[in-house]
Design an enzyme around this catalytic site. Sequence first.
Site, mmCIF file in Angstrom:
data_model
loop_
_atom_site.group_PDB
_atom_site.id
_atom_site.type_symbol
_atom_site.label_atom_id
_atom_site.label_comp_id
_atom_site.label_asym_id
_atom_site.label_seq_id
_atom_site.Cartn_x
_atom_site.Cartn_y
_atom_site.Cartn_z
ATOM 1 N N GLN A 196 0.826 -1.195 0.000
ATOM 2 C CA GLN A 196 0.000 0.000 0.000
ATOM 3 C C GLN A 196 0.868 1.256 0.000
ATOM 4 O OE1 GLN A 196 -2.204 0.897 3.552
ATOM 5 N NE2 GLN A 196 -4.061 1.342 2.406
ATOM 6 N N SER A 220 0.112 6.506 3.145
ATOM 7 C CA SER A 220 0.744 7.430 4.099
ATOM 8 C C SER A 220 2.029 8.021 3.540
ATOM 9 C CB SER A 220 1.088 6.701 5.396
ATOM 10 O OG SER A 220 -0.070 6.252 6.029
ATOM 11 N N SER A 235 4.138 -1.795 4.352
ATOM 12 C CA SER A 235 4.434 -3.181 4.676
ATOM 13 C C SER A 235 4.651 -3.967 3.389
ATOM 14 C CB SER A 235 3.283 -3.811 5.467
ATOM 15 O OG SER A 235 3.114 -3.138 6.685
ATOM 16 N N GLU A 267 -12.208 -1.758 4.954
ATOM 17 C CA GLU A 267 -11.413 -2.082 6.140
ATOM 18 C C GLU A 267 -12.248 -1.947 7.397
ATOM 19 O OE1 GLU A 267 -7.989 0.272 6.855
ATOM 20 O OE2 GLU A 267 -6.666 -1.209 5.965
#
Lengths: 383, 301
Positions: free
Chosen positions: A125, A128, A160, A243
């Site tokens: 992803q 951020s 991650s 989510e």
Amino acid sequence: MDIQFSPEEQRFREECRDWLHTNVPAEQRPMDAADAVEFDKAWQRRLFDAGWAGINWPVEYGGRGLSIVQQVIWLEEYARAHAPWIGANFVGVNHGGPTLIINASEAQKECHLPRILKGETIWCQGFSEPGAGSDLAGIKTRARIEGDELVVNGSKIWTSFAHVADWQELVVRTEEGSQRHRGLSWVICDMHAPGIEIRPIRKISGQVEFAQVFYDDVRIPLENVVGGLGNGWKVAMSTLSFERGTGFIADQVKQSQEIAELLERARATGAIRDDRIAEQLMQMRAEVAALRAMTYRNISEVVRSGQPGPEASVIRLFTSELGQRLERMALLLAGDDILDFRYGDDNQIADYLRGFAATIAGGTAQIQRDIIAERLLGLPKSR
Amino acid sequence: MDLTPNSEQQALLSATADWCRDNMPLEQARSRQPALWNQLAEMGWLGMTAPGMDLDHATEALVFAELGRHLAPVGMISSAVAARWSGHQGKTALALLDRDLTGGLLRVYDAPGATHALGLVGGLAALTALPADLGGEPGLDLSAPLAHIDPAPPFTALGDPRAALHLQLVSAAFAVGVAEAARDMAAEYAKMREQFERPIGWFQALKHICADMAVRSAVASSQLLYAACALDAGDDDAAFHVASAKHLADQAAIDNGRANIQVHGGIGMTDEAYPHLCLKRAHLLTFVAPPVRDVILGEAA
């Protein structure tokens, strides 16, 4: 209202249980990062071949097209069988994939969805940034359009699986001078493209599980934009609402396993005779039951109306904080053994330390409380 | 599996809410008129749990949470249990023994007009006959007359052990209602009250207090509905689920009751405002069929 599963659903549960009983690998997920990814991919492939990947994904993209209730049954049995953690497939299966199903073009879906389900491609992803955490709309990574390509410059962080990923769900500012939620685009970025540099970051648990990603004139075909140029915020929010809705069922199911194990340990060591420990265990056992009730209620809402109810954001917050209290209790029961923890150990202490992510990643607990107060109770927006 | 109310249940729920708003508003909880009980009987609120009515526990939990949200008389809890398991129709007072054993002090709520009181004795739901003309004065909870009998008269346990679970479930439903009432009261006040030239609900410090109230309510009400369904299904774990529901509901009612006063600030500390009515009711409910720790831990034999 009832909590009984239909005969068809019960048969499905039996099927899940039988298959897991004979197929869950005896060996642990390897410690070495590269080996772990191979392990994750092989296990995902095995799930796919046996028809257990993408239970509620559409059939045309490799899924089974079954109901969300069956997906929950599968996850319940999965946790009960101590099947492997989803690992490197997390973002693709639980995040990128569902976003593509809702927003992507046919060509994009056909290209990516089956590969995700088969464990052939790993996703990460890119939301951020160093300057855009809770304030996600402050994204500065920009992409200028040159012919039929986007040229990306900037940086993403807390990514991650960045070092093992093939693809990234990347949100960038495609409109120069645009502010906040406007002018953003959600694009599929090839992590092997020239100009990408990955700097791993070590966590307080010692693991190197996330990274900062730098983009230096990275070229991405315009056809990789999902949901249309400038619609990135809307696409990203559909992911986040997933989510907050059903994306964390696996975690919720796992927590009922964890409280049972903690109770067993407390009985075995006699710690349960300590009133303070017994009180906390009682609290958590009741809360884990309530979490399942909330999850079932949310699933029922999805079945009834097609989307999670507003209380889904409550589940997200409650799960994350309950999980941390479970991890804290595991430490309490371990006593002074925790003092011998060393970087490289992947045990309950590492889980406790890396568990802070639960109330930070994907919207901090504080942001979640803002959302609950504003959307559920109608309090004025302060941002 | 479905934990959302069906259309029939939704209709019943909104009819209940309407009736409560018109006839039994929370704002009048401190001075419930004796005539209210005649109305409750006439409208069928007291007999709805009788065996012939075939009201399942799930529907009952929804309706009693709504009644509890309006701070309906606590005697409705005992009346509901008595109607289902003892054949006593109409008003049955609520009995609280100070030590879960006869011989100690007995507190009776909503005694006027009731011939019997129902409470928990040694883990079982049990009935006792009341002296005629037992009245009472408001205690901590201002909504119901409270009378004392010392020492407590003998009780007769109801034959079915499920009656005690039913008492715990209905009182949990009442507590869920209290938690929701306090949550909504706090949220409304936070939207309306202005300081620093803006609604206080704009400030995150206040917002997060309210969010936590919403979390506690959602947690408790979900577990309540699950427990009710477990009881309906004759689930082996029903006692665990009901006890968990009561534990979480009591906690939500007290914590939300306290938070509501804090959100209201100075006015929240006054007798004339309504927040204290919720908190005091929450404290009373914790003494009605309190959950047993070992049942929640799964330690009970």
